[in-house]
Design a protein around this motif. Sequence first.
Motif, PDB file in Angstrom:
ATOM      1  N   GLU A   1       0.823  -1.207   0.000  1.00  0.00           N
ATOM      2  CA  GLU A   1       0.000   0.000   0.000  1.00  0.00           C
ATOM      3  C   GLU A   1       0.856   1.255   0.000  1.00  0.00           C
ATOM      4  O   GLU A   1       0.529   2.240  -0.678  1.00  0.00           O
ATOM      5  N   ARG A   2       1.981   1.229   0.732  1.00  0.00           N
ATOM      6  CA  ARG A   2       2.883   2.385   0.722  1.00  0.00           C
ATOM      7  C   ARG A   2       3.524   2.564  -0.652  1.00  0.00           C
ATOM      8  O   ARG A   2       3.710   3.693  -1.122  1.00  0.00           O
ATOM      9  N   ASP A   3       3.873   1.433  -1.298  1.00  0.00           N
ATOM     10  CA  ASP A   3       4.446   1.508  -2.642  1.00  0.00           C
ATOM     11  C   ASP A   3       3.467   2.170  -3.612  1.00  0.00           C
ATOM     12  O   ASP A   3       3.840   3.051  -4.398  1.00  0.00           O
ATOM     13  N   VAL A   4       2.228   1.719  -3.568  1.00  0.00           N
ATOM     14  CA  VAL A   4       1.194   2.281  -4.441  1.00  0.00           C
ATOM     15  C   VAL A   4       0.976   3.755  -4.131  1.00  0.00           C
ATOM     16  O   VAL A   4       0.876   4.598  -5.037  1.00  0.00           O
ATOM     17  N   LEU A   5       0.917   4.093  -2.842  1.00  0.00           N
ATOM     18  CA  LEU A   5       0.681   5.476  -2.434  1.00  0.00           C
ATOM     19  C   LEU A   5       1.784   6.401  -2.932  1.00  0.00           C
ATOM     20  O   LEU A   5       1.523   7.507  -3.427  1.00  0.00           O
ATOM     21  N   ARG A   6       3.043   5.965  -2.807  1.00  0.00           N
ATOM     22  CA  ARG A   6       4.166   6.797  -3.252  1.00  0.00           C
ATOM     23  C   ARG A   6       4.060   7.115  -4.751  1.00  0.00           C
ATOM     24  O   ARG A   6       4.262   8.250  -5.176  1.00  0.00           O
ATOM     25  N   LEU A   7       3.775   6.087  -5.531  1.00  0.00           N
ATOM     26  CA  LEU A   7       3.683   6.281  -6.975  1.00  0.00           C
ATOM     27  C   LEU A   7       2.467   7.138  -7.338  1.00  0.00           C
ATOM     28  O   LEU A   7       2.536   7.996  -8.232  1.00  0.00           O
ATOM     29  N   LEU A   8       1.376   6.907  -6.641  1.00  0.00           N
ATOM     30  CA  LEU A   8       0.173   7.700  -6.875  1.00  0.00           C
ATOM     31  C   LEU A   8       0.448   9.176  -6.586  1.00  0.00           C
ATOM     32  O   LEU A   8       0.060  10.068  -7.364  1.00  0.00           O
ATOM     33  N   ALA A   9       1.130   9.441  -5.482  1.00  0.00           N
ATOM     34  CA  ALA A   9       1.431  10.821  -5.096  1.00  0.00           C
ATOM     35  C   ALA A   9       2.418  11.482  -6.053  1.00  0.00           C
ATOM     36  O   ALA A   9       2.462  12.716  -6.157  1.00  0.00           O
ATOM     37  N   ARG A  10       3.187  10.672  -6.770  1.00  0.00           N
ATOM     38  CA  ARG A  10       4.132  11.210  -7.754  1.00  0.00           C
ATOM     39  C   ARG A  10       3.496  11.436  -9.115  1.00  0.00           C
ATOM     40  O   ARG A  10       4.167  11.846 -10.053  1.00  0.00           O
ATOM     41  N   GLY A  11       2.197  11.160  -9.210  1.00  0.00           N
ATOM     42  CA  GLY A  11       1.487  11.450 -10.438  1.00  0.00           C
ATOM     43  C   GLY A  11       1.322  10.296 -11.399  1.00  0.00           C
ATOM     44  O   GLY A  11       0.856  10.481 -12.528  1.00  0.00           O
ATOM     45  N   TYR A  12       1.681   9.089 -10.968  1.00  0.00           N
ATOM     46  CA  TYR A  12       1.539   7.923 -11.833  1.00  0.00           C
ATOM     47  C   TYR A  12       0.065   7.586 -12.031  1.00  0.00           C
ATOM     48  O   TYR A  12      -0.745   7.676 -11.099  1.00  0.00           O
TER      49      TYR A  12
END
Length: 223
Positions: free
Chosen positions: A167-178
């Motif tokens: 979930e943290r991996d997904v969140l980081r990428l989501l927050a980076r605009g992916y």
Amino acid sequence: MTSPTEDTARVFIVDDHALFRRGVRAELEGPAARGVTVVGEAGSVGEAIAGIGHYRPDVVLLDVHMPDGGGAAVLARTRTEYPDVVFLALSVSDAAEDVISVIRAGARGYVTKTISGRDLADAVVRVKAGDPVFSPRLAGFVLDAFADRPGAAPPVDPEVDQLTRRERDVLRLLARGYAYKEIAAELVISVKTVETHVSSVLRKTQSSNRHELSRWASDRRLV
């Protein structure tokens, strides 16, 4: 086997592989190891909790990953009740997230399973005495995570700790605009799985949309 004395560190081994437990016991009871004695062992979270309560060891050698919850689950259910017991993580993993999560949970140190019997005995004695102990390259992970400087993770954040590693991996990428498809490709998972993780993160962080999630992650220096 080392004869127990007032200065001897009483050790309890927790690992779901019986063969590995036997190997660790043999090393710690061998002539190269001094100052320690093995009082018991466990192969599951439930056995570990019961054994720690029964033996009241000085030091618990704690595997990080086990099928029924792993080291963090053991720490969560014993740290408060047995505050004098010291936990030393002993794991095959040298991943930064594993190191940081188990230290946040209350372990006093973290060493990998490549450690020699003599060095492991020394690590046990040192953590019993109050020293933090880490395999050489792992100390940097902890310093980066707990240092009070820009870009470092906060020392303790229950809101972050409630998220799984994925979930943290997904969140980081989501927050980076992916986009979802880009996240799926980056993490080698399906778009459906990405959507499931995002829904879980939204619920756990009490956010209502992607913008709020990105701000939540930024406030906690996850990106």
